[in-house]
Design an enzyme around this catalytic site. Sequence first.
Site, PDB file in Angstrom:
ATOM      1  N   LYS A 103      39.880  59.003  45.909  1.00 40.98           N
ATOM      2  CA  LYS A 103      40.046  59.701  44.632  1.00 40.98           C
ATOM      3  C   LYS A 103      40.773  61.030  44.855  1.00 40.98           C
ATOM      4  O   LYS A 103      40.466  61.764  45.804  1.00 40.98           O
ATOM      5  CB  LYS A 103      38.671  59.937  44.005  1.00 40.98           C
ATOM      6  CG  LYS A 103      38.692  60.563  42.610  1.00 40.98           C
ATOM      7  CD  LYS A 103      37.257  60.703  42.091  1.00 40.98           C
ATOM      8  CE  LYS A 103      37.181  61.342  40.727  1.00 40.98           C
ATOM      9  NZ  LYS A 103      35.776  61.509  40.267  1.00 40.98           N
ATOM     10  N   SER A 183      34.692  59.781  35.962  1.00 40.42           N
ATOM     11  CA  SER A 183      36.044  60.241  36.199  1.00 40.42           C
ATOM     12  C   SER A 183      36.778  59.483  37.295  1.00 40.42           C
ATOM     13  O   SER A 183      37.986  59.631  37.464  1.00 40.42           O
ATOM     14  CB  SER A 183      36.024  61.730  36.543  1.00 40.42           C
ATOM     15  OG  SER A 183      35.299  61.974  37.738  1.00 40.42           O
ATOM     16  N   SER A 207      30.200  59.540  37.209  1.00 42.51           N
ATOM     17  CA  SER A 207      31.612  59.344  37.521  1.00 42.51           C
ATOM     18  C   SER A 207      31.910  58.320  38.602  1.00 42.51           C
ATOM     19  O   SER A 207      33.057  57.960  38.814  1.00 42.51           O
ATOM     20  CB  SER A 207      32.260  60.681  37.898  1.00 42.51           C
ATOM     21  OG  SER A 207      32.439  61.478  36.748  1.00 42.51           O
TER      22      SER A 207
END
Length: 526
Positions: A103, A183, A207
Amino acid sequence: MRAVAVSLLLSAAIAAPAFAQTAPKVEEQSIDQLQALMAGGTTSEAIVQAYLARIAAMDRSGPTLRSVIAVSPDAIAQARASDARRKAGKALGPLDGVPVLIKDNIETKELPTTAGSLALKDNLTGRDAPVVTELRKAGAVILGKTNLSEWANIRSTNSMSGWSAIGGLVRNPYALDRSSCGSSSGSGAAVAASFAPVALGTETDGSVVCPASMNGLVGLKPTIGLVSRTHVVPISHSQDTPGPMGRSVKDVAILFSAMVAADPADKATKDAAKYRADFTKGLSANALKGLRIAVLRPDMPEAMKAPYDAALAVLKSAGAVLVDVEKPKLDGMGDAEFDVLKVELKADLDAYLAATPKTVTARTLDQVIAFNEANKAAEMPFFGQEIFIDAAKTRGLADAEYLGARAKSLRLAGAEGIDAMLKKANATILVEPTYGIPWLSDSVSGDHFTGPSASEMPAIAGYPHLTVPMGLAKGLPIGLSFIATAYGDQAVLNAGYAYEQASHARVAPKYLPVADVGPGLEGASK
């Protein structure tokens, strides 16, 4: 940044014909299957090339998932190094030669770490986050960086999950008009689409588990303190953690085993070495036999009720003892959590930005706010930054109201929440649906969270939370959550694995333009 990503992806696409005749199959392949390929003579280089070609064909063309911000310029070199180790009989373990996506709020030395924001497009630190260092030590090939909800979804209460100014909007591989949640949206969509077998996400509250649930994946939010947060763009030192995401519990356990480590720069991890283990060792199809499980039955959309009942039936048939519990009244927990996140966002992000390279000009939260305002057309075309503005007004980590909010939220989530429910049921695991059904991506009104949400209590308490695919509702993925108390990560992995082996509930994506919700939209008229 986008030009870099596109050029790298195009390079991968150009390279594809050279190995098209012999390219290994990577779609829906597990880590064990990739290792079997390499044991049989297929190189890590060929496997990495196949993933790069798949990304090139599907991420900025084809379904256009926009899940990968950039691929690593030295991915092939990393793979060749793995091949050399294997040839010399010095393979490092189950991750050696296996591609992993990261990420883009977690630092890697070869690429900028942007958190999706143009304010960080030049944040090339030249260093790895310690969690990435651990993966490299295990031989993993760092394939690239994934898109995310900008600033990990903490900028606005009206945000659209999966969108960032750097990467655009991540699309859900099951139905391209649906949200991938956030996210860690890019990590979720990329692994679902077989752009890598596994990926790292991060979670503050939901997330990892929400994008895992809504992309048909397994995702683990670990116990706080097992995985380092150093050199990860922060929100909250109380709740932030990287977490592994994959298409199976075993793949997640393999990745997680390499992530757990103490980090002197992150005091929360001081005891992590005690808990470092091969988390695949405890996985057994029989792990549910005699296991007492506390069961929550929250309100949920009608389409989720049958899959949830079926999941509970699977648990019971596998030998689990199910005990229904009611969620206690936890008035004020969410508000207290939000107060904590805003204070820690200001303190932690200011500290992170102050240590970024001089190429980063926004070096405080106030300066990021000013940057966003000055670049409004690119940074705020859909939603604003009201959480940032509120956070900038907070009074710091010594503020009595902040300290009270943290104590309150922690007590309600832990002792009076998860702990109380488990004690009442005399159980070690709590199960409930992870989140609702993926909603339409909406650039006008933002996210539409409907149905259950299992993430809040374990996120606040710092407890482990595993989501495992529970099948489809209206053609869209939903997940089943397994929650335990601190350091119960092995326990949730064991229970989740046994459920997964008994249910086989995961369905691969079909990249439909819209969700397959069944007949009825046309009405009766001809």
